[in-house]
Design a protein around this motif. Structure first.
Motif, PDB file in Angstrom:
ATOM      1  N   GLY A   1       9.508  -0.621  -3.433  1.00  0.00           N
ATOM      2  CA  GLY A   1      10.651  -1.425  -3.848  1.00  0.00           C
ATOM      3  C   GLY A   1      10.243  -2.736  -4.505  1.00  0.00           C
ATOM      4  N   LEU A   2      11.249  -3.494  -4.879  1.00  0.00           N
ATOM      5  CA  LEU A   2      11.025  -4.758  -5.570  1.00  0.00           C
ATOM      6  C   LEU A   2      10.367  -5.793  -4.667  1.00  0.00           C
ATOM      7  CD1 LEU A   2      14.408  -4.971  -7.528  1.00  0.00           C
ATOM      8  CD2 LEU A   2      12.228  -3.983  -8.249  1.00  0.00           C
ATOM      9  N   LEU A   3      10.576  -5.689  -3.355  1.00  0.00           N
ATOM     10  CA  LEU A   3       9.943  -6.644  -2.447  1.00  0.00           C
ATOM     11  C   LEU A   3       8.424  -6.558  -2.554  1.00  0.00           C
ATOM     12  CD1 LEU A   3      10.014  -8.749  -0.184  1.00  0.00           C
ATOM     13  CD2 LEU A   3      10.138  -6.880   1.457  1.00  0.00           C
ATOM     14  N   SER A   4       7.884  -5.364  -2.603  1.00  0.00           N
ATOM     15  CA  SER A   4       6.436  -5.209  -2.713  1.00  0.00           C
ATOM     16  C   SER A   4       5.911  -5.856  -3.986  1.00  0.00           C
ATOM     17  CB  SER A   4       6.060  -3.723  -2.697  1.00  0.00           C
ATOM     18  OG  SER A   4       6.285  -3.165  -1.428  1.00  0.00           O
ATOM     19  N   GLN A   5       6.644  -5.708  -5.074  1.00  0.00           N
ATOM     20  CA  GLN A   5       6.237  -6.341  -6.328  1.00  0.00           C
ATOM     21  C   GLN A   5       6.286  -7.859  -6.219  1.00  0.00           C
ATOM     22  OE1 GLN A   5       8.007  -4.657  -9.952  1.00  0.00           O
ATOM     23  NE2 GLN A   5       8.712  -2.903  -8.731  1.00  0.00           N
ATOM     24  N   LEU A   6       7.322  -8.372  -5.553  1.00  0.00           N
ATOM     25  CA  LEU A   6       7.453  -9.817  -5.402  1.00  0.00           C
ATOM     26  C   LEU A   6       6.344 -10.379  -4.518  1.00  0.00           C
ATOM     27  CD1 LEU A   6       8.947 -12.454  -5.836  1.00  0.00           C
ATOM     28  CD2 LEU A   6      10.496 -11.835  -3.976  1.00  0.00           C
ATOM     29  N   LEU A   7       6.027  -9.695  -3.409  1.00  0.00           N
ATOM     30  CA  LEU A   7       4.969 -10.174  -2.527  1.00  0.00           C
ATOM     31  C   LEU A   7       3.624 -10.166  -3.248  1.00  0.00           C
ATOM     32  CD1 LEU A   7       5.793  -8.620   0.972  1.00  0.00           C
ATOM     33  CD2 LEU A   7       6.617 -10.738  -0.079  1.00  0.00           C
ATOM     34  N   ALA A   8       3.381  -9.150  -4.064  1.00  0.00           N
ATOM     35  CA  ALA A   8       2.133  -9.102  -4.828  1.00  0.00           C
ATOM     36  C   ALA A   8       2.054 -10.279  -5.794  1.00  0.00           C
ATOM     37  CB  ALA A   8       2.046  -7.775  -5.589  1.00  0.00           C
ATOM     38  N   ALA A   9       3.171 -10.620  -6.427  1.00  0.00           N
ATOM     39  CA  ALA A   9       3.190 -11.758  -7.354  1.00  0.00           C
ATOM     40  C   ALA A   9       2.961 -13.074  -6.615  1.00  0.00           C
ATOM     41  CB  ALA A   9       4.523 -11.790  -8.105  1.00  0.00           C
ATOM     42  N   LEU A  10       3.554 -13.212  -5.425  1.00  0.00           N
ATOM     43  CA  LEU A  10       3.369 -14.428  -4.634  1.00  0.00           C
ATOM     44  C   LEU A  10       1.917 -14.570  -4.178  1.00  0.00           C
ATOM     45  CD1 LEU A  10       6.619 -14.264  -2.474  1.00  0.00           C
ATOM     46  CD2 LEU A  10       6.058 -16.074  -4.108  1.00  0.00           C
ATOM     47  N   ASN A  11       1.299 -13.472  -3.782  1.00  0.00           N
ATOM     48  CA  ASN A  11      -0.090 -13.515  -3.332  1.00  0.00           C
ATOM     49  C   ASN A  11      -1.048 -13.808  -4.484  1.00  0.00           C
ATOM     50  OD1 ASN A  11       0.556 -13.029  -0.638  1.00  0.00           O
ATOM     51  ND2 ASN A  11       0.423 -10.812  -0.875  1.00  0.00           N
ATOM     52  N   GLN A  12      -0.710 -13.320  -5.655  1.00  0.00           N
ATOM     53  CA  GLN A  12      -1.544 -13.567  -6.826  1.00  0.00           C
ATOM     54  C   GLN A  12      -1.390 -15.008  -7.317  1.00  0.00           C
ATOM     55  OE1 GLN A  12      -0.537 -11.196 -10.276  1.00  0.00           O
ATOM     56  NE2 GLN A  12      -2.619 -11.274 -11.073  1.00  0.00           N
ATOM     57  N   LEU A  13      -0.244 -15.596  -7.046  1.00  0.00           N
ATOM     58  CA  LEU A  13       0.064 -16.940  -7.542  1.00  0.00           C
ATOM     59  C   LEU A  13      -0.768 -18.008  -6.862  1.00  0.00           C
ATOM     60  CD1 LEU A  13       2.106 -18.673  -9.272  1.00  0.00           C
ATOM     61  CD2 LEU A  13       3.518 -18.774  -7.201  1.00  0.00           C
ATOM     62  N   GLN A  14      -1.089 -17.820  -5.584  1.00  0.00           N
ATOM     63  CA  GLN A  14      -1.751 -18.862  -4.806  1.00  0.00           C
ATOM     64  C   GLN A  14      -2.649 -18.238  -3.737  1.00  0.00           C
ATOM     65  OE1 GLN A  14      -0.548 -19.131  -1.299  1.00  0.00           O
ATOM     66  NE2 GLN A  14       0.424 -17.195  -1.927  1.00  0.00           N
ATOM     67  N   GLY A  15      -3.452 -19.071  -3.096  1.00  0.00           N
ATOM     68  CA  GLY A  15      -4.396 -18.559  -2.122  1.00  0.00           C
ATOM     69  C   GLY A  15      -4.267 -19.156  -0.741  1.00  0.00           C
ATOM     70  N   ASP A  16      -3.245 -19.973  -0.508  1.00  0.00           N
ATOM     71  CA  ASP A  16      -3.067 -20.599   0.805  1.00  0.00           C
ATOM     72  C   ASP A  16      -2.335 -19.704   1.795  1.00  0.00           C
ATOM     73  OD1 ASP A  16      -4.324 -22.933  -0.037  1.00  0.00           O
ATOM     74  OD2 ASP A  16      -2.454 -23.773  -0.825  1.00  0.00           O
ATOM     75  N   TYR A  17      -1.482 -18.830   1.270  1.00  0.00           N
ATOM     76  CA  TYR A  17      -0.676 -17.961   2.118  1.00  0.00           C
ATOM     77  C   TYR A  17      -0.832 -16.513   1.661  1.00  0.00           C
ATOM     78  CZ  TYR A  17       1.575 -22.391   3.308  1.00  0.00           C
ATOM     79  OH  TYR A  17       1.807 -23.674   3.713  1.00  0.00           O
ATOM     80  N   ARG A  18      -0.742 -15.624   2.616  1.00  0.00           N
ATOM     81  CA  ARG A  18      -0.749 -14.202   2.303  1.00  0.00           C
ATOM     82  C   ARG A  18       0.530 -13.587   2.859  1.00  0.00           C
ATOM     83  NH1 ARG A  18      -2.739  -9.580   5.095  1.00  0.00           N
ATOM     84  NH2 ARG A  18      -3.093  -7.815   3.670  1.00  0.00           N
ATOM     85  N   PHE A  19       1.370 -13.127   1.965  1.00  0.00           N
ATOM     86  CA  PHE A  19       2.642 -12.528   2.350  1.00  0.00           C
ATOM     87  C   PHE A  19       2.430 -11.043   2.628  1.00  0.00           C
ATOM     88  CE2 PHE A  19       3.631 -16.301  -0.018  1.00  0.00           C
ATOM     89  CZ  PHE A  19       4.770 -16.814   0.579  1.00  0.00           C
ATOM     90  N   VAL A  20       2.809 -10.620   3.830  1.00  0.00           N
ATOM     91  CA  VAL A  20       2.635  -9.223   4.215  1.00  0.00           C
ATOM     92  C   VAL A  20       3.978  -8.637   4.624  1.00  0.00           C
ATOM     93  CG1 VAL A  20       0.254  -9.565   4.967  1.00  0.00           C
ATOM     94  CG2 VAL A  20       2.098  -9.814   6.614  1.00  0.00           C
ATOM     95  N   LEU A  21       4.154  -7.364   4.341  1.00  0.00           N
ATOM     96  CA  LEU A  21       5.398  -6.659   4.630  1.00  0.00           C
ATOM     97  C   LEU A  21       5.345  -6.096   6.048  1.00  0.00           C
ATOM     98  CD1 LEU A  21       7.181  -4.277   2.159  1.00  0.00           C
ATOM     99  CD2 LEU A  21       6.750  -3.539   4.493  1.00  0.00           C
ATOM    100  N   VAL A  22       6.402  -6.357   6.813  1.00  0.00           N
ATOM    101  CA  VAL A  22       6.519  -5.841   8.176  1.00  0.00           C
ATOM    102  C   VAL A  22       7.762  -4.949   8.238  1.00  0.00           C
ATOM    103  CG1 VAL A  22       6.830  -6.406  10.615  1.00  0.00           C
ATOM    104  CG2 VAL A  22       5.427  -7.884   9.161  1.00  0.00           C
ATOM    105  N   PRO A  23       7.606  -3.634   8.443  1.00  0.00           N
ATOM    106  CA  PRO A  23       8.763  -2.728   8.473  1.00  0.00           C
ATOM    107  C   PRO A  23       9.763  -3.102   9.562  1.00  0.00           C
ATOM    108  CG  PRO A  23       6.728  -1.492   8.269  1.00  0.00           C
ATOM    109  CD  PRO A  23       6.334  -2.903   8.579  1.00  0.00           C
TER     110      PRO A  23
END
Length: 263
Positions: free
Chosen positions: A53-75
């Motif tokens: 879904g679009l959330l996975s694409q958004l989290l990948a973009a957020l993780n690529q944007l910066q290196g201080d935080y890592r956004f992970v998906l939790v079902p």
């Protein structure tokens, strides 16, 4: 032969070791757990571990944007997401709205600047026009269980929806659309972006449905952060603004006619 260190040498070695430790980075990438409940096309069956879904694409973009935080998906699930949020299993939920049953909880809301809508869908009929959607009384409705609909005063109680409107509740937009196409329901309510996605994959179904000009609700998506989340709402808002400025938000959401609005 055993080499022995004098007390002074030992102290010097200890200080050197500690000094090297002080020179090493004292920060670590902080993990942000983002709850994911099936909500296509935003989130697609996350419990299977292969969310597309679009959330996975958004989290990948957020993780690529910066290196201080890592956004992970939790079902999670539509029914369980509130409990997961309240108990701290997740730090954040995206594509939410404060009107969807969050009045009793503490959170920081970040306007994501994304707009979608809920529309009515019926089967094409020679004598059927847009006025068909004006009055829902006596019509068999197919609804998604757990969703908050404007026509029902945002009351998502299954008992209320079935007793008041005679609605059939499912956990699948695909099932609701099929019920309409097969004559088992008169009207289904669907998220516009999901309907666009589904009809784009099935031209035959597209020719058989009539989509309402009437909109049940136009909603703005928010991210909800727990007060104890590792990231502050202002920081997350700044990240979204950068994705808006560099065009990544539009690239992710515009194909589904999800409006990316200026903030």
């Amino acid at each position: 032969m055993v080499l022995k260190c004098s007390p002074i040498q030992l102290a010097h070695s200890l200080l050197l070791t500690l000094g090297m430790g002080w020179l090493a980075p004292v920060w670590a990438i902080q993990e942000i757990r983002v709850g994911a409940a099936h909500f296509p096309p935003y989130i697609v069956r996350p419990e299977r571990g292969t969310d597309t879904g679009l959330l996975s694409q958004l989290l990948a973009a957020l993780n690529q944007l910066q290196g201080d935080y890592r956004f992970v998906l939790v079902p999670s699930s539509i029914a369980r997401r509130v409990r997961d949020f309240e108990r701290g299993r997740v730090d954040m939920l995206m594509f939410e709205n404060p009107a969807w049953g969050w009045q009793a909880f503490s959170y920081a809301a970040v306007d994501m600047g994304l707009e979608d809508a809920e529309v009515f869908v019926a089967r094409q009929h020679p004598d059927r026009e847009q006025g068909y959607f004006d009055d829902l009384k006596g019509k068999r409705l197919a609804l998604y269980s757990g969703y908050h609909y404007a026509f029902a005063g945002f009351n998502a109680s299954p008992k209320f929806l079935t007793e008041t409107f005679g609605a059939t509740l499912t956990y699948s937009h695909e099932s609701n659309l099929l019920m309409v196409l097969r004559g088992r329901a008169d009207i289904a309510l669907m998220t516009r972006s999901n309907l666009i996605d589904m009809l784009g994959c099935d031209p035959q179904a597209k020719a058989q449905v009539m989509v309402s000009e009437r909109i049940d609700q136009t909603y703005r998506h928010f991210a909800l952060l727990r007060p104890q989340a590792p990231i502050q709402s202002q920081q997350f808002a700044q990240m979204l603004q950068k994705l808006r400025d560099n065009g990544q938000l539009k690239a992710i959401f515009a194909p589904y006619k999800i409006a990316v609005v200026e903030m």
